[in-house]
Design a protein around this motif. Structure first.
Motif, PDB file in Angstrom:
ATOM      1  N   MET A  92     -33.181 -70.301 -77.274  1.00 41.13           N
ATOM      2  CA  MET A  92     -33.207 -69.862 -78.654  1.00 41.13           C
ATOM      3  C   MET A  92     -31.794 -69.931 -79.209  1.00 41.13           C
ATOM      4  SD  MET A  92     -34.295 -66.146 -80.245  1.00 41.13           S
ATOM      5  CE  MET A  92     -34.692 -65.585 -78.650  1.00 41.13           C
ATOM      6  N   ASP A  93     -31.643 -70.518 -80.377  1.00 42.46           N
ATOM      7  CA  ASP A  93     -30.347 -70.637 -81.020  1.00 42.46           C
ATOM      8  C   ASP A  93     -30.093 -69.386 -81.857  1.00 42.46           C
ATOM      9  OD1 ASP A  93     -27.964 -71.825 -81.717  1.00 42.46           O
ATOM     10  OD2 ASP A  93     -28.828 -72.885 -83.426  1.00 42.46           O
ATOM     11  N   VAL A  94     -29.159 -68.562 -81.419  1.00 43.79           N
ATOM     12  CA  VAL A  94     -28.862 -67.296 -82.079  1.00 43.79           C
ATOM     13  C   VAL A  94     -27.471 -67.356 -82.669  1.00 43.79           C
ATOM     14  CG1 VAL A  94     -28.541 -64.820 -81.719  1.00 43.79           C
ATOM     15  CG2 VAL A  94     -30.358 -66.014 -80.517  1.00 43.79           C
ATOM     16  N   ARG A 138     -31.651 -65.858 -86.138  1.00 45.68           N
ATOM     17  CA  ARG A 138     -32.089 -67.170 -85.678  1.00 45.68           C
ATOM     18  C   ARG A 138     -32.732 -67.875 -86.864  1.00 45.68           C
ATOM     19  NH1 ARG A 138     -37.009 -65.677 -81.632  1.00 45.68           N
ATOM     20  NH2 ARG A 138     -38.347 -64.696 -83.181  1.00 45.68           N
ATOM     21  N   ALA A 139     -32.735 -69.198 -86.769  1.00 45.95           N
ATOM     22  CA  ALA A 139     -33.321 -70.000 -87.839  1.00 45.95           C
ATOM     23  C   ALA A 139     -34.803 -69.670 -87.969  1.00 45.95           C
ATOM     24  CB  ALA A 139     -33.125 -71.485 -87.551  1.00 45.95           C
ATOM     25  N   ALA A 140     -35.258 -69.597 -89.205  1.00 42.62           N
ATOM     26  CA  ALA A 140     -36.668 -69.333 -89.502  1.00 42.62           C
ATOM     27  C   ALA A 140     -37.185 -70.458 -90.397  1.00 42.62           C
ATOM     28  CB  ALA A 140     -36.797 -67.969 -90.191  1.00 42.62           C
ATOM     29  N   PRO A 141     -38.480 -70.497 -90.619  1.00 41.08           N
ATOM     30  CA  PRO A 141     -39.041 -71.560 -91.462  1.00 41.08           C
ATOM     31  C   PRO A 141     -38.386 -71.624 -92.835  1.00 41.08           C
ATOM     32  CG  PRO A 141     -40.787 -70.276 -90.425  1.00 41.08           C
ATOM     33  CD  PRO A 141     -39.495 -69.585 -90.112  1.00 41.08           C
ATOM     34  N   ALA A 142     -38.436 -72.800 -93.430  1.00 44.95           N
ATOM     35  CA  ALA A 142     -37.920 -73.051 -94.788  1.00 44.95           C
ATOM     36  C   ALA A 142     -36.419 -72.822 -94.890  1.00 44.95           C
ATOM     37  CB  ALA A 142     -38.676 -72.207 -95.808  1.00 44.95           C
ATOM     38  N   GLY A 143     -35.705 -73.006 -93.772  1.00 42.25           N
ATOM     39  CA  GLY A 143     -34.248 -72.917 -93.813  1.00 42.25           C
ATOM     40  C   GLY A 143     -33.689 -71.516 -93.945  1.00 42.25           C
ATOM     41  N   THR A 144     -34.504 -70.489 -93.742  1.00 42.57           N
ATOM     42  CA  THR A 144     -34.013 -69.118 -93.821  1.00 42.57           C
ATOM     43  C   THR A 144     -33.547 -68.656 -92.448  1.00 42.57           C
ATOM     44  OG1 THR A 144     -36.206 -68.206 -93.416  1.00 42.57           O
ATOM     45  CG2 THR A 144     -35.588 -68.588 -95.726  1.00 42.57           C
ATOM     46  N   ARG A 145     -32.997 -67.461 -92.417  1.00 41.52           N
ATOM     47  CA  ARG A 145     -32.572 -66.855 -91.155  1.00 41.52           C
ATOM     48  C   ARG A 145     -33.329 -65.549 -90.969  1.00 41.52           C
ATOM     49  NH1 ARG A 145     -26.540 -65.890 -90.612  1.00 41.52           N
ATOM     50  NH2 ARG A 145     -27.006 -64.540 -92.345  1.00 41.52           N
ATOM     51  N   GLU A 146     -33.715 -65.288 -89.725  1.00 38.97           N
ATOM     52  CA  GLU A 146     -34.426 -64.059 -89.391  1.00 38.97           C
ATOM     53  C   GLU A 146     -33.499 -63.155 -88.591  1.00 38.97           C
ATOM     54  OE1 GLU A 146     -38.306 -62.659 -86.748  1.00 38.97           O
ATOM     55  OE2 GLU A 146     -37.559 -64.711 -86.563  1.00 38.97           O
ATOM     56  N   LEU A 147     -33.369 -61.887 -89.027  1.00 36.69           N
ATOM     57  CA  LEU A 147     -32.593 -60.911 -88.280  1.00 36.69           C
ATOM     58  C   LEU A 147     -33.419 -60.486 -87.069  1.00 36.69           C
ATOM     59  CD1 LEU A 147     -30.045 -59.103 -88.134  1.00 36.69           C
ATOM     60  CD2 LEU A 147     -31.354 -57.386 -89.435  1.00 36.69           C
ATOM     61  N   VAL A 180     -33.006 -55.276 -80.173  1.00 40.12           N
ATOM     62  CA  VAL A 180     -33.499 -56.653 -80.251  1.00 40.12           C
ATOM     63  C   VAL A 180     -34.987 -56.574 -80.553  1.00 40.12           C
ATOM     64  CG1 VAL A 180     -33.836 -58.812 -78.986  1.00 40.12           C
ATOM     65  CG2 VAL A 180     -31.741 -57.480 -78.641  1.00 40.12           C
ATOM     66  N   SER A 181     -35.451 -57.396 -81.485  1.00 42.89           N
ATOM     67  CA  SER A 181     -36.868 -57.380 -81.858  1.00 42.89           C
ATOM     68  C   SER A 181     -37.740 -57.699 -80.650  1.00 42.89           C
ATOM     69  CB  SER A 181     -37.147 -58.376 -82.983  1.00 42.89           C
ATOM     70  OG  SER A 181     -37.084 -59.698 -82.497  1.00 42.89           O
ATOM     71  N   ASP A 182     -38.963 -57.183 -80.670  1.00 39.69           N
ATOM     72  CA  ASP A 182     -39.899 -57.432 -79.571  1.00 39.69           C
ATOM     73  C   ASP A 182     -40.070 -58.926 -79.312  1.00 39.69           C
ATOM     74  OD1 ASP A 182     -40.333 -54.723 -79.257  1.00 39.69           O
ATOM     75  OD2 ASP A 182     -42.192 -54.701 -80.421  1.00 39.69           O
ATOM     76  N   ARG A 183     -40.152 -59.711 -80.384  1.00 39.12           N
ATOM     77  CA  ARG A 183     -40.372 -61.158 -80.233  1.00 39.12           C
ATOM     78  C   ARG A 183     -39.187 -61.860 -79.584  1.00 39.12           C
ATOM     79  NH1 ARG A 183     -41.294 -60.033 -85.178  1.00 39.12           N
ATOM     80  NH2 ARG A 183     -39.754 -61.429 -86.081  1.00 39.12           N
ATOM     81  N   ALA A 184     -38.002 -61.308 -79.723  1.00 40.51           N
ATOM     82  CA  ALA A 184     -36.804 -61.960 -79.191  1.00 40.51           C
ATOM     83  C   ALA A 184     -36.323 -61.358 -77.877  1.00 40.51           C
ATOM     84  CB  ALA A 184     -35.682 -61.894 -80.228  1.00 40.51           C
ATOM     85  N   ARG A 185     -36.891 -60.221 -77.480  1.00 41.36           N
ATOM     86  CA  ARG A 185     -36.445 -59.544 -76.265  1.00 41.36           C
ATOM     87  C   ARG A 185     -36.648 -60.431 -75.045  1.00 41.36           C
ATOM     88  NH1 ARG A 185     -38.825 -54.151 -76.461  1.00 41.36           N
ATOM     89  NH2 ARG A 185     -37.362 -53.857 -78.152  1.00 41.36           N
ATOM     90  N   GLY A 186     -35.674 -60.447 -74.157  1.00 42.83           N
ATOM     91  CA  GLY A 186     -35.755 -61.247 -72.942  1.00 42.83           C
ATOM     92  C   GLY A 186     -35.216 -62.653 -73.099  1.00 42.83           C
ATOM     93  N   GLY A 187     -34.744 -62.998 -74.302  1.00 44.90           N
ATOM     94  CA  GLY A 187     -34.247 -64.346 -74.556  1.00 44.90           C
ATOM     95  C   GLY A 187     -32.732 -64.467 -74.603  1.00 44.90           C
ATOM     96  N   GLY A 188     -32.015 -63.415 -74.242  1.00 40.55           N
ATOM     97  CA  GLY A 188     -30.557 -63.478 -74.209  1.00 40.55           C
ATOM     98  C   GLY A 188     -29.858 -62.916 -75.435  1.00 40.55           C
ATOM     99  N   THR A 189     -30.606 -62.455 -76.422  1.00 40.68           N
ATOM    100  CA  THR A 189     -29.981 -61.933 -77.646  1.00 40.68           C
ATOM    101  C   THR A 189     -29.149 -60.695 -77.370  1.00 40.68           C
ATOM    102  OG1 THR A 189     -31.768 -62.853 -78.982  1.00 40.68           O
ATOM    103  CG2 THR A 189     -30.422 -61.127 -79.991  1.00 40.68           C
TER     104      THR A 189
END
Length: 167
Positions: free
Chosen positions: A1-3, A67-76, A105-114
């Motif tokens: 994941m690109d953070v 991290r990058a989100a759809p439509a060129g936005t960023r998600e915290l 760290v959000s549940d969806r991102a947990r465990g990914g190195g954030t």
């Protein structure tokens, strides 16, 4: 994941609420009923006031993970807030030390190195400021967090114990 990790400021505090509330739910999950967790409204009001005060007076550092989100936005997807505290009279930790107050760290991102990435960013900034020691508190039942902190070099130092006062 690109953070992407960026420095945050007082104006970013309002956007942290969903992550704070998710962490509050996580604390409810990993602790038992002996340790009451505040309600979401009260908890966020107290937390956001503390964050704004500390950041406003320059006694805290805030790091945001996007991290990058759809439509060129960023998600915290996470944040870390570290207080800069004067060292006490017992332990020679230098003029000040860092105390990681919140690592979320959000549940969806947990465990990914954030979480590790946020901690590394904080560590670099503390070193750049001449700080030589830092600490982090963790709920005893949060075994995953403890393993992360130990992998990054944290070790038990002072044990805080809590007991309800019987009537």
């Amino acid at each position: 994941m690109d953070v992407e990790i960026t420095a945050g400021a007082v104006d970013d505090v309002a956007g942290l609420e969903p992550l704070w509330l998710a962490m509050l739910d996580h604390h409810r999950e990993v602790t038992d009923e002996r340790w009451p967790v505040r309600g979401p409204g009260e908890s966020w009001a107290l937390c956001s006031e503390q964050y704004r005060t500390w950041l406003g007076e320059g006694s805290a550092l805030l790091f945001l993970a996007h991290r990058a989100a759809p439509a060129g936005t960023r998600e915290l997807i996470g944040y870390l807030l570290c207080q800069l505290l004067p060292s006490g009279p017992t332990f020679d930790l230098g003029p000040s030390h860092g105390e990681v107050h919140s690592l979320v760290v959000s549940d969806r991102a947990r465990g990914g190195g954030t979480g590790s990435t946020l901690l590394q960013a904080c560590k670099r900034e503390l070193r750049a400021r001449g700080v030589t020691h830092w600490s982090i508190g963790v709920v005893e039942a949060n075994r995953d967090a403890i393993r992360l902190y130990e992998r990054l070099g944290f070790a038990p130092w002072i044990r805080h114990m809590l007991a309800p006062l019987d009537e």
